[in-house]
Design a protein around this motif. Structure first.
Motif, PDB file in Angstrom:
ATOM      1  N   GLU A 893      -2.864   6.528   5.107  1.00 19.78           N
ATOM      2  CA  GLU A 893      -3.225   7.806   4.226  1.00 19.78           C
ATOM      3  C   GLU A 893      -1.997   8.307   3.635  1.00 19.78           C
ATOM      4  OE1 GLU A 893      -5.780  10.491   5.940  1.00 19.78           O
ATOM      5  OE2 GLU A 893      -7.522   8.852   6.271  1.00 19.78           O
ATOM      6  N   ARG A 894      -1.897   8.882   2.510  1.00 22.04           N
ATOM      7  CA  ARG A 894      -0.741   9.760   2.011  1.00 22.04           C
ATOM      8  C   ARG A 894      -1.339  10.855   1.169  1.00 22.04           C
ATOM      9  NH1 ARG A 894       1.408   9.542  -3.153  1.00 22.04           N
ATOM     10  NH2 ARG A 894       0.613   7.852  -4.538  1.00 22.04           N
ATOM     11  N   GLY A 895      -0.491  12.185   1.242  1.00 25.70           N
ATOM     12  CA  GLY A 895      -1.293  13.097   0.750  1.00 25.70           C
ATOM     13  C   GLY A 895      -2.133  13.958   1.611  1.00 25.70           C
ATOM     14  N   VAL A 896      -2.652  15.068   0.926  1.00 25.33           N
ATOM     15  CA  VAL A 896      -3.414  15.948   1.903  1.00 25.33           C
ATOM     16  C   VAL A 896      -4.543  16.103   1.395  1.00 25.33           C
ATOM     17  CG1 VAL A 896      -3.491  18.164   3.259  1.00 25.33           C
ATOM     18  CG2 VAL A 896      -1.290  16.880   3.095  1.00 25.33           C
ATOM     19  N   PRO A 898      -6.152  15.935  -2.619  1.00 21.15           N
ATOM     20  CA  PRO A 898      -6.712  14.509  -2.052  1.00 21.15           C
ATOM     21  C   PRO A 898      -5.732  13.519  -1.179  1.00 21.15           C
ATOM     22  CG  PRO A 898      -6.560  14.211  -4.231  1.00 21.15           C
ATOM     23  CD  PRO A 898      -6.077  15.671  -4.099  1.00 21.15           C
ATOM     24  N   HIS A 899      -6.227  13.026  -0.566  1.00 21.99           N
ATOM     25  CA  HIS A 899      -5.602  12.006  -0.007  1.00 21.99           C
ATOM     26  C   HIS A 899      -5.813  10.618  -0.728  1.00 21.99           C
ATOM     27  CE1 HIS A 899      -9.077  11.210   2.840  1.00 21.99           C
ATOM     28  NE2 HIS A 899      -8.391  10.056   2.730  1.00 21.99           N
ATOM     29  N   PHE A 900      -4.916   9.528  -0.657  1.00 27.98           N
ATOM     30  CA  PHE A 900      -4.846   8.184  -1.032  1.00 27.98           C
ATOM     31  C   PHE A 900      -4.854   7.156  -0.002  1.00 27.98           C
ATOM     32  CE2 PHE A 900      -2.534  10.608  -4.476  1.00 27.98           C
ATOM     33  CZ  PHE A 900      -3.498  10.874  -5.242  1.00 27.98           C
ATOM     34  N   VAL A 901      -5.344   6.229  -0.129  1.00 25.58           N
ATOM     35  CA  VAL A 901      -5.543   5.090   1.074  1.00 25.58           C
ATOM     36  C   VAL A 901      -4.771   3.758   0.601  1.00 25.58           C
ATOM     37  CG1 VAL A 901      -7.709   6.100   1.635  1.00 25.58           C
ATOM     38  CG2 VAL A 901      -7.890   4.089   0.424  1.00 25.58           C
ATOM     39  N   MET A 902      -4.224   3.135   1.653  1.00 24.90           N
ATOM     40  CA  MET A 902      -4.022   1.844   1.482  1.00 24.90           C
ATOM     41  C   MET A 902      -4.616   1.126   2.857  1.00 24.90           C
ATOM     42  SD  MET A 902      -2.193   0.560  -0.930  1.00 24.90           S
ATOM     43  CE  MET A 902      -1.183   1.572  -2.330  1.00 24.90           C
ATOM     44  N   LEU A 903      -5.053  -0.272   2.853  1.00 25.28           N
ATOM     45  CA  LEU A 903      -5.582  -1.168   3.911  1.00 25.28           C
ATOM     46  C   LEU A 903      -4.341  -1.984   4.395  1.00 25.28           C
ATOM     47  CD1 LEU A 903      -8.845  -2.084   2.295  1.00 25.28           C
ATOM     48  CD2 LEU A 903      -8.206  -0.052   3.309  1.00 25.28           C
ATOM     49  N   ASN A 904      -4.589  -2.402   5.464  1.00 29.87           N
ATOM     50  CA  ASN A 904      -3.369  -3.470   6.121  1.00 29.87           C
ATOM     51  C   ASN A 904      -3.095  -4.526   5.166  1.00 29.87           C
ATOM     52  OD1 ASN A 904      -2.778  -2.392   8.598  1.00 29.87           O
ATOM     53  ND2 ASN A 904      -4.538  -3.074   9.390  1.00 29.87           N
ATOM     54  N   THR A 905      -4.412  -5.087   4.208  1.00 32.82           N
ATOM     55  CA  THR A 905      -3.965  -6.256   3.493  1.00 32.82           C
ATOM     56  C   THR A 905      -3.060  -5.769   2.173  1.00 32.82           C
ATOM     57  OG1 THR A 905      -6.130  -5.694   2.353  1.00 32.82           O
ATOM     58  CG2 THR A 905      -5.897  -7.541   3.928  1.00 32.82           C
ATOM     59  N   ASP A 906      -3.005  -4.581   1.878  1.00 34.10           N
ATOM     60  CA  ASP A 906      -2.320  -3.871   0.846  1.00 34.10           C
ATOM     61  C   ASP A 906      -0.543  -3.930   1.582  1.00 34.10           C
ATOM     62  OD1 ASP A 906      -4.343  -3.447  -0.973  1.00 34.10           O
ATOM     63  OD2 ASP A 906      -4.854  -1.888   0.504  1.00 34.10           O
ATOM     64  N   ILE A 907      -0.606  -3.182   2.715  1.00 36.36           N
ATOM     65  CA  ILE A 907       0.743  -3.126   3.184  1.00 36.36           C
ATOM     66  C   ILE A 907       1.412  -4.364   3.430  1.00 36.36           C
ATOM     67  CG2 ILE A 907       1.920  -2.110   5.301  1.00 36.36           C
ATOM     68  CD1 ILE A 907       1.004   0.018   3.221  1.00 36.36           C
ATOM     69  N   ALA A 908       0.525  -5.460   3.763  1.00 35.57           N
ATOM     70  CA  ALA A 908       1.037  -6.735   4.038  1.00 35.57           C
ATOM     71  C   ALA A 908       1.707  -7.549   2.870  1.00 35.57           C
ATOM     72  CB  ALA A 908      -0.133  -7.730   4.532  1.00 35.57           C
ATOM     73  N   LEU A 909       1.745  -6.803   1.526  1.00 39.04           N
ATOM     74  CA  LEU A 909       2.431  -7.333   0.604  1.00 39.04           C
ATOM     75  C   LEU A 909       3.775  -6.988   0.438  1.00 39.04           C
ATOM     76  CD1 LEU A 909       0.027  -6.450  -2.395  1.00 39.04           C
ATOM     77  CD2 LEU A 909       0.265  -8.739  -1.241  1.00 39.04           C
ATOM     78  N   VAL A 910       4.129  -5.588   1.306  1.00 38.84           N
ATOM     79  CA  VAL A 910       5.421  -5.368   1.347  1.00 38.84           C
ATOM     80  C   VAL A 910       5.944  -5.368   3.034  1.00 38.84           C
ATOM     81  CG1 VAL A 910       5.550  -4.032  -0.848  1.00 38.84           C
ATOM     82  CG2 VAL A 910       4.722  -3.067   1.339  1.00 38.84           C
TER      83      VAL A 910
END
Length: 1008
Positions: A893-896, A898-910
């Protein structure tokens, strides 16, 4: 003395049994629209001109075979149909029930709210199971054929049926035959589903018509094939009803509703003579074929040169009955066969409850049980009595409730017979009109739009909504009106006999109570008890409009597909008093033409055809709306809710695809949710394992897909046409393409063209689909085979391996590009377990490269590695879902607010999360995406290493939106193509579909 209203009561109907040899075979013969001839029992009178017009036998013929059944059998001199129409009469014959009992009709009545009296009409009187109404199993339980079949009788049907809703069984001979089989008839041959009309019937080929030789042949064949069995045959000659009998006699009798049996078009593919002839109706020609043309000339001779339908048809029917009679004689079955002959209704006043509409001749020939001396029974009987009587003669008991009762015990027992004649009361139904007859008196109840009321008032007979008639003379005999004797129904005696009218009205109210479509059926007989009734006859006196018109069928029908630059729209309506039928058409661009009068092209008394030609040069979806207007100005709108009946005009697959795509675009823009993102998600989930238009909704990974599936269903219903090779699977893919294409955040959006069609559905590929619990399910759009979707916790190598295996992605950029779809849509705890109601980025409706911008830092592709590693401050957070039953998750998560999300499969791109960095439930506990803006304490854990395989592609897309969209289109279309398991349905692979630009799409197809 007069009877009080309290004398009206309900008595249970029971079948009585007398020791007598049981008939082993039964035939019911019911010609279509045959005349009532003067020589048959007291013929019915008519109010017309205060006399019965009379009808002599046709030409030189005395109809010897029908009269043999009469002279050697039992003549019912007071026989009635329960309802004076083809289909309604047949319903009462095969069920022993009043037509208002029809399961289908009761459902229709409940839907319209008009339940007492309900509409006892042909469209509502079908032999169908409707389980939503009480005792609604007309087809599988509550009819004569089912009872006899259950007691080891062979059951057969030939000729006109008229008891199936043909558009629910495919509008085909085979479809209707299967429906009749289901209703208890084992052997269905030479079958005509209902009236023949090439404008409206999908099953009718005008190359053939009436064919009494073939109907008789199939009846004889049934008799010969079942010599050693008990059997029941329902024989319904199609003549003299339209179409024109004289024209039918010019057609080849070897061309039949069951196929073309001529030597040049043999069903076996071999030019050989047919193997059937009918005694007295055909003769073998030089080639061994059964010639009927010379025989048909004899009919014209016997009709004394007349070409009138009733004259030719009556003789043709009589000869067919003769062929059946001879077959029974030849096979030694005549004496043990119970033959009942009757008309379906009175022809003189069809569809009306005048005596000329409901009185019918009825003869029974059964040598073993009735002798051959010729006899008569003068008690009132009805078509509702046929089923219980046949069961009684068969020695069988009633297995379901009926309105009718057996007259077997009354015809030979003086006491029972006298009681029957004195106390029997019958009800009659036509549309919403009702009547009842007890003894000599008949009471009629009409509404303001009743045809009978209109006829009476216009001829100055009498006025009002109810009438009482005395049908007998001073001696109690049925009046046969002539030029000197007024017709009883022209004389309303109600004013001087109100007490009697009240008694009969109460009797009719009893009938309405037990047949009320909104209540559970009551199967008891409404009767009167008491003394003979005396009345006073008074002079006649003046009626008005007609009932609401009905649409029977239209062509094109809802969701049909047609071709051509001009389409003739046909509407078949029920009500011969309709004055105008007006058509309104909606064009593919949603332009709505004005209402325009259609042209009347056919009329069969109660059924009329109208047509309207439309220029269909522009291909796409058209809409139809109708107005039916009667002579009183009553208007019925079709559809009644103001919607449109739609049909598709197309010449090739491209027309279908382009029109469907335009409609999908409209659905997306009108839908209250982000349907574009949902269609993209549906396309991905569908194409995992094969783009087959199916997902397994029992798989939690597919939760939420019910919304796009339901939204797309009207498109599937209209546009999935095998004639053009477009399937539901293709339309799901098309929706995904349009969802992505229409979401592009760019000035020059890419086409995302649909390049081929013909994808098979899961139903085409599998007979059984196994769900995620290992259960075998029938395949459908929401019960597809279970497929493993990618875990949200894949590391870089696992992610690349998955997409390579599933979609043949050989290059890392293909996987990176397809992941950019996450710029669309949201994540809900209820569906996925992730708390991402604001999506990955906050802006959930634009397909663009913002996704990569949040995965990688830097402001330029010239920035150094460390700057690029300074991505957004994503921090992993635990989501506890025990309160809603979805899996617990770890998400970034980032932001408070609203907050936004990423999953491990998203983070796995970088970030390279391999080497066991992803733990239970997706927790990454040994490294973090970047150092600590949120915790303010620097790096509590080392930074995760960068993902070498996918790093450069992410960098490219972050700084170049056009490059991303170009690569996304390639990857997305490859997914939608490679994911399909086969190219079945394609003439070549791929099946190319020419596309048009979105600019032209909007101009020509999208709603204005």
């Amino acid at each position: 003395m007069k009877l009080s209203q309290a004398a009206i009561f309900l008595t249970t109907v029971a079948i009585s049994h007398i020791d007598q040899s049981h008939a082993v075979n039964f035939i019911v013969i019911q010609p279509d629209d045959l005349q009532f001839y003067d020589d048959w029992s007291p013929p019915p009178y008519l109010p017309w001109n205060r006399r019965y017009p009379g009808k002599s036998y046709p030409g030189s013929s005395t109809l010897p075979w029908i009269n043999k059944l009469r002279s050697d059998g039992l003549e019912m001199t007071s026989a009635y149909t329960a309802a004076p129409k083809c289909g309604t009469s047949r319903y009462s014959t095969v069920t022993g029930r009043y037509p208002s009992r029809s399961s289908h009709g009761r459902m229709q009545a409940q839907n319209t709210g008009v339940t007492s009296p309900s509409d006892a009409s042909i469209p509502n009187t079908k032999l169908r199971d409707i389980l939503s109404v009480t005792d609604g199993q007309d087809c599988t339980t509550s009819n004569l054929a089912q009872v006899l079949k259950a007691n080891d009788f062979e059951t057969g049907m030939v000729g006109k049926w008229h008891l199936s809703k043909t558009n629910t069984v495919g509008d085909s001979i085979d479809g209707v035959r299967a429906a009749i089989n289901e209703c208890g008839f084992n052997d269905v041959e030479a079958m005509y589903p209902d009236n023949m009309d090439p404008s409206f019937q999908g099953w009718y080929d005008s190359s053939w018509s009436h064919n009494m030789e073939y109907v008789a042949h199939k009846a004889v064949e049934f008799i010969e094939d079942n010599v050693d069995k008990n059997w029941f045959l329902y024989m319904n000659p199609t003549v003299p009803h339209s179409p024109d009998v004289a024209d039918a006699m010019t057609k080849n009798c070897l061309i039949t509703p069951d196929g073309d049996f001529s030597t040049t078009n043999n069903p076996n593919g071999v030019a050989e003579p047919t193997d059937w002839c009918v005694e007295g109706m055909t003769t073998p020609d030089a080639d061994g074929n059964c010639d009927c043309m010379a025989y048909r000339e004899t009919i014209k001779t016997r009709a004394a040169g007349s070409v009138a339908n009733e004259d030719l048809g009556s003789i043709w029917v009589d000869d067919a009955i003769g062929a059946v009679y001879k077959a029974l004689e030849r096979t030694g079955q005549l004496s043990e066969t119970f033959i009942l002959f009757q008309l379906d209704h009175g022809q003189a006043e069809k569809d009306k409850i005048w005596e000329g509409g409901i009185r019918i001749p009825q003869f029974i020939h059964y040598p073993d049980g009735l002798g051959t001396a010729g006899r008569s029974f003068h008690g009132m009987v009805s078509t509702i009595d046929i089923a219980p009587t046949i069961l009684d003669f068969a020695g069988l008991t009633e297995e379901y409730s009926m309105d009718g009762k057996s007259w077997k015990g009354a015809i030979d027992d003086d006491i029972t017979g006298d009681e029957w004649k004195a106390n029997r009361c019958l009800a009659f139904e036509s549309g919403t009109e009702r009547a009842v007859r007890c003894g000599c008196h008949k009471y009629v109840m009409m509404n303001d739009s009743s045809p009978e009321k209109l006829e009476a008032e216009s001829n100055s007979w009498w006025t009002g909504n109810e009438a009482l008639f005395n049908l007998c003379d001073a001696s109690g005999n049925y009046i046969v009106a002539d030029s000197l004797t007024p017709s009883p129904e022209a004389v309303n005696i109600i004013d001087d006999n109100q007490e009697l009218a009240d008694q009969l009205k109460a009797l009719l109210d009893c009938h309405l109570l037990k047949t009320n479509a909104s209540a559970d059926p009551i199967y008891q007989e409404c009767t009167l008890n008491g003394d003979p009734i005396t009345t006073t006859t008074v002079a006649p006196g003046p009626v008005a409009p007609i009932g609401p018109p009905q649409l029977l069928s239209s062509n094109p029908a809802q969701n049909d597909a047609v071709s051509g630059d001009s389409t003739v729209i046909n509407a078949k309506v029920f009500d011969d008093d309709i004055r105008r039928v007006r058509f309104r058409v909606q064009l593919p661009n949603s332009t709505r033409l004005s209402f325009t009068d259609g042209v009347k092209v056919s009329s069969n008394g109660d059924e009329s055809g109208y047509e309207f030609a439309v220029d269909t040069t522009v291909k796409g979806k058209y809409g139809i709306m109708l107005e039916l207007i009667d002579f009183s100005g009553n208007t019925e709108s079709i559809p009644s809710d103001g919607s449109w009946m739609t049909f598709l005009v197309a010449e090739k697959a491209a027309d279908v695809v382009n029109s469907a795509r335009a409609e999908i675009a409209t659905i997306i823009s009108d839908h209250p949710t982000n349907l574009a993102a949902k269609f993209v998600r549906m396309g991905f989930h569908d194409c995992v394992g094969g783009c087959d238009g199916c997902v397994d909704m029992l798989n939690g990974d597919n939760f939420g897909l019910d919304v796009p599936i339901e939204a797309l269903q009207p498109v599937v219903d209209l546009y999935s046409h095998t004639d053009f090779g477009v399937t539901r699977a293709d339309l799901w893919v098309l929706a995904a393409l349009e969802g992505a294409s229409g979401s592009q955040d760019t000035l020059e959006p890419r086409e995302f063209a649909m390049e081929w069609v013909g994808r098979p559905t899961c139903e085409d590929l599998n007979s059984v689909c196994v769900d995620n619990n290992g259960n075998d399910n029938g395949c459908s759009e929401d019960r597809g085979p279970h497929r493993e979707l990618p875990s949200p916790d894949l590391d870089t190598k696992e992610l690349l391996a998955y997409f390579q295996a599933e979609f043949d992605y050989q290059e890392a950029w293909e996987t990176v590009a397809i992941m950019g779809a996450h710029s669309l849509g949201t994540l809900s705890r209820e569906n996925s377990g992730f708390n991402g109601i604001n999506g990955w980025l906050g802006n959930t409706r634009d397909l663009n490269n913002a996704y990569y911008d949040d995965l990688m830092g830097g402001a330029s592709d010239l920035d150094d590695f460390e700057t690029l590693m300074e991505s957004a401050d994503w921090e992993q957070v635990y989501v506890n879902n025990e309160d809603i039953g979805t899996p617990n998750r770890w998400e970034y998560e980032r932001g408070v607010d609203p907050h936004f999300v990423m999953l491990n499969t998203d983070i796995a791109l970088v970030r390279d999360l391999s080497e066991g960095l992803i733990g239970d439930e997706g927790e990454v506990s040994e490294c973090q995406v970047r150092c600590g803006r949120r915790n303010g304490n620097g790096c509590a854990l080392p930074r995760c290493p960068h993902a070498e395989e996918t790093w450069e592609a992410v960098k490219t897309y972050k700084f170049d939106n056009e490059e991303f969209l170009a690569d996304f289109e390639v990857s997305f279309k490859k997914m939608l193509t490679t994911g399909a398991e086969t190219d079945a349905g394609c003439a070549s692979s791929p099946c190319t579909v020419p596309t048009i630009s979105r600019r032209n799409l909007k101009k020509n197809y999208l709603r204005k």
